[in-house]
Design a protein around this motif. Structure first.
Motif, PDB file in Angstrom:
ATOM      1  N   LEU A   6       0.870  -1.182   0.000  1.00 49.26           N
ATOM      2  CA  LEU A   6       0.000   0.000   0.000  1.00 49.26           C
ATOM      3  C   LEU A   6       0.905   1.230   0.000  1.00 49.26           C
ATOM      4  N   TYR A  14       1.374  14.144  -0.999  1.00 46.82           N
ATOM      5  CA  TYR A  14       1.557  13.497   0.295  1.00 46.82           C
ATOM      6  C   TYR A  14       2.278  14.407   1.303  1.00 46.82           C
ATOM      7  N   PHE A  67       2.457  16.463  10.845  1.00 46.90           N
ATOM      8  CA  PHE A  67       3.423  15.374  10.854  1.00 46.90           C
ATOM      9  C   PHE A  67       4.795  15.820  11.351  1.00 46.90           C
ATOM     10  N   GLY A 104      10.051   1.953   5.914  1.00 40.20           N
ATOM     11  CA  GLY A 104       8.851   2.563   5.320  1.00 40.20           C
ATOM     12  C   GLY A 104       9.035   4.067   5.245  1.00 40.20           C
ATOM     13  N   CYS A 105      10.211   4.480   4.766  1.00 39.50           N
ATOM     14  CA  CYS A 105      10.618   5.898   4.832  1.00 39.50           C
ATOM     15  C   CYS A 105       9.811   6.799   3.917  1.00 39.50           C
ATOM     16  N   GLY A 106       9.082   6.220   2.955  1.00 44.65           N
ATOM     17  CA  GLY A 106       8.275   7.030   2.060  1.00 44.65           C
ATOM     18  C   GLY A 106       9.106   8.073   1.332  1.00 44.65           C
ATOM     19  N   ASP A 156      12.093   1.518   1.647  1.00 43.10           N
ATOM     20  CA  ASP A 156      10.666   1.544   1.277  1.00 43.10           C
ATOM     21  C   ASP A 156      10.496   0.688   0.011  1.00 43.10           C
ATOM     22  N   PRO A 157       9.327   0.043  -0.145  1.00 39.20           N
ATOM     23  CA  PRO A 157       9.125  -0.752  -1.368  1.00 39.20           C
ATOM     24  C   PRO A 157       8.749   0.089  -2.589  1.00 39.20           C
ATOM     25  N   PHE A 183      11.267  -4.420   1.836  1.00 39.14           N
ATOM     26  CA  PHE A 183      10.077  -4.587   2.670  1.00 39.14           C
ATOM     27  C   PHE A 183      10.479  -4.773   4.128  1.00 39.14           C
ATOM     28  N   ALA A 184       9.595  -4.304   5.011  1.00 35.75           N
ATOM     29  CA  ALA A 184       9.884  -4.350   6.443  1.00 35.75           C
ATOM     30  C   ALA A 184      10.048  -5.774   6.956  1.00 35.75           C
ATOM     31  N   THR A 215       7.553   5.700  10.805  1.00 33.49           N
ATOM     32  CA  THR A 215       6.492   6.694  10.989  1.00 33.49           C
ATOM     33  C   THR A 215       5.365   6.392  10.024  1.00 33.49           C
ATOM     34  N   LEU A 216       4.199   6.148  10.560  1.00 34.81           N
ATOM     35  CA  LEU A 216       2.974   5.917   9.772  1.00 34.81           C
ATOM     36  C   LEU A 216       3.125   4.751   8.805  1.00 34.81           C
ATOM     37  N   HIS A 219       0.111   0.303   7.281  1.00 37.45           N
ATOM     38  CA  HIS A 219       0.110  -0.152   5.875  1.00 37.45           C
ATOM     39  C   HIS A 219       0.349  -1.656   5.770  1.00 37.45           C
ATOM     40  N   LEU A 220       0.688  -2.295   6.875  1.00 33.17           N
ATOM     41  CA  LEU A 220       1.005  -3.730   6.851  1.00 33.17           C
ATOM     42  C   LEU A 220      -0.170  -4.557   7.335  1.00 33.17           C
TER      43      LEU A 220
HETATM   44  C1  LIG Z   1       1.905   6.561   5.150  1.00 26.69           C
HETATM   45  S1  LIG Z   1       3.437   6.207   4.385  1.00 26.69           S
HETATM   46  C2  LIG Z   1       4.602   6.833   5.557  1.00 26.69           C
HETATM   47  C3  LIG Z   1       5.861   7.276   4.889  1.00 26.69           C
HETATM   48  C4  LIG Z   1       6.846   7.980   5.802  1.00 26.69           C
HETATM   49  N1  LIG Z   1       7.344   7.107   6.810  1.00 26.69           N
HETATM   50  C5  LIG Z   1       6.174   9.169   6.411  1.00 26.69           C
HETATM   51  O1  LIG Z   1       5.911   9.138   7.623  1.00 26.69           O
HETATM   52  O2  LIG Z   1       5.909  10.133   5.683  1.00 26.69           O
HETATM   53  C6  LIG Z   1       3.636   4.455   4.551  1.00 26.69           C
HETATM   54  C7  LIG Z   1       4.848   3.933   3.826  1.00 26.69           C
HETATM   55  O3  LIG Z   1       4.965   2.539   4.100  1.00 26.69           O
HETATM   56  C8  LIG Z   1       5.447   1.952   2.923  1.00 26.69           C
HETATM   57  N2  LIG Z   1       5.173   0.516   2.967  1.00 26.69           N
HETATM   58  C9  LIG Z   1       4.056  -0.149   2.577  1.00 26.69           C
HETATM   59  N3  LIG Z   1       4.228  -1.469   2.750  1.00 26.69           N
HETATM   60  C10 LIG Z   1       5.472  -1.635   3.265  1.00 26.69           C
HETATM   61  C11 LIG Z   1       6.239  -2.768   3.657  1.00 26.69           C
HETATM   62  N4  LIG Z   1       5.741  -3.998   3.565  1.00 26.69           N
HETATM   63  N5  LIG Z   1       7.479  -2.565   4.142  1.00 26.69           N
HETATM   64  C12 LIG Z   1       7.984  -1.316   4.255  1.00 26.69           C
HETATM   65  N6  LIG Z   1       7.311  -0.207   3.901  1.00 26.69           N
HETATM   66  C13 LIG Z   1       6.066  -0.363   3.415  1.00 26.69           C
HETATM   67  C14 LIG Z   1       4.716   2.671   1.800  1.00 26.69           C
HETATM   68  O4  LIG Z   1       5.347   2.502   0.542  1.00 26.69           O
HETATM   69  C15 LIG Z   1       4.765   4.089   2.316  1.00 26.69           C
HETATM   70  O5  LIG Z   1       5.869   4.798   1.843  1.00 26.69           O
END
Ligand SMILES: C[S@@+](CC[C@H](N)C(=O)[O-])C[C@H]1O[C@@H](n2cnc3c(N)ncnc32)[C@H](O)[C@@H]1O
Length: 211
Positions: free
Chosen positions: A8, A20, A29, A52-54, A75-76, A101-102, A118-119, A123-124
């Motif tokens: 996601l 975003y 944030f 999940g650094c986005g 991040d994926p 992936f995490a 963070t956030l 998503h998992l």
């Molecule tokens: C809401 S965003 C948060 C991004 C950033 N950490 C922030 O706070 O702005 C969630 C992030 O989790 C990542 N994500 C989704 N599935 C993931 C996974 N299985 N492992 C690591 N990251 C994942 C998404 O690609 C996205 O960048």
């Protein structure tokens, strides 16, 4: 392989990614990050991972604030990573960004003093949260800490959160079950440190340590 897995993305849909950063900034944030950084008690010699650094906001902020800290973001999503890399370039700071992936961190055991998120956990899928925590515990040095903040409760209630998260596909915010999950993953002194309201609904802060 990374390319065969789904995830996601940050804003729910790729088309929303350009908005975003501005939306999360408006939602407070940056204040949430500041709180998490105080909690993390970073030192100049630390090695840090943001899972999940986005778009890289936290990773770049850490590197700007603590130039000697080695910072990696993972991040994926290649689109988010491209934005993260551009953000680091614009800030003139070297941050490593990896695709992954995490629940399958591409790092050796005991590599990091601090792992941030963070956030990301909301998503998992629930099962993947436990696997991710076990991976985080593996890559932490003894005494190292996991520091994270995420949406609290079963579902984000807020309108913006609904748009951003394509509600059907979001497994739900984090709950105190995360404390149990952290313990089950072998982390110690796991606890929720705070909870507060934002434009996206309530967010909760957590912390745990590698034994
Ligand atoms: C809401 S965003 C948060 C991004 C950033 N950490 C922030 O706070 O702005 C969630 C992030 O989790 C990542 N994500 C989704 N599935 C993931 C996974 N299985 N492992 C690591 N990251 C994942 C998404 O690609 C996205 O960048």
């Amino acid at each position: 392989m990374v390319t065969e897995r789904t995830y996601l993305p940050a804003a729910g849909r790729d088309a929303f990614l350009p908005f975003y950063d501005v939306i999360t900034r408006l939602a407070g944030f940056h204040a949430a990050i500041a709180t998490l950084l105080v909690q993390a008690a970073l030192r100049p010699d630390h090695v840090v991972l943001d899972v999940g650094c986005g778009t890289g906001t936290l990773a770049v902020r850490i590197k700007r604030q603590y130039p000697t800290i080695e910072v990696t973001g993972l991040d994926p999503d290649p689109l988010a990573l491209a934005r993260a890399e551009a953000k680091a370039r614009a800030a003139g700071v070297p941050v490593r960004f990896d695709r992954g992936f995490a629940d399958a961190l591409p790092y050796p055991a005991g590599a990091f003093d601090r792992v941030f998120s963070t956030l990301m956990f909301h998503h998992l899928r629930k099962d993947d949260r436990s696997t991710a925590l076990a991976e985080i515990r593996r890559v932490l040095k003894p005494g190292g800490a996991l520091e994270f903040v995420d949406l609290a409760g079963r579902h984000p209630h807020n309108f913006l959160a609904r748009i951003l998260h394509d509600h059907q596909r979001v497994p739900g915010g984090v709950s105190d079950r995360m404390v149990e999950r952290m313990r089950e993953a072998g982390l110690v002194n796991a606890r929720k440190t705070a909870e507060r309201g934002t434009l996206f609904g309530r967010i909760a802060y957590y912390e745990a340590f590698a034994p």
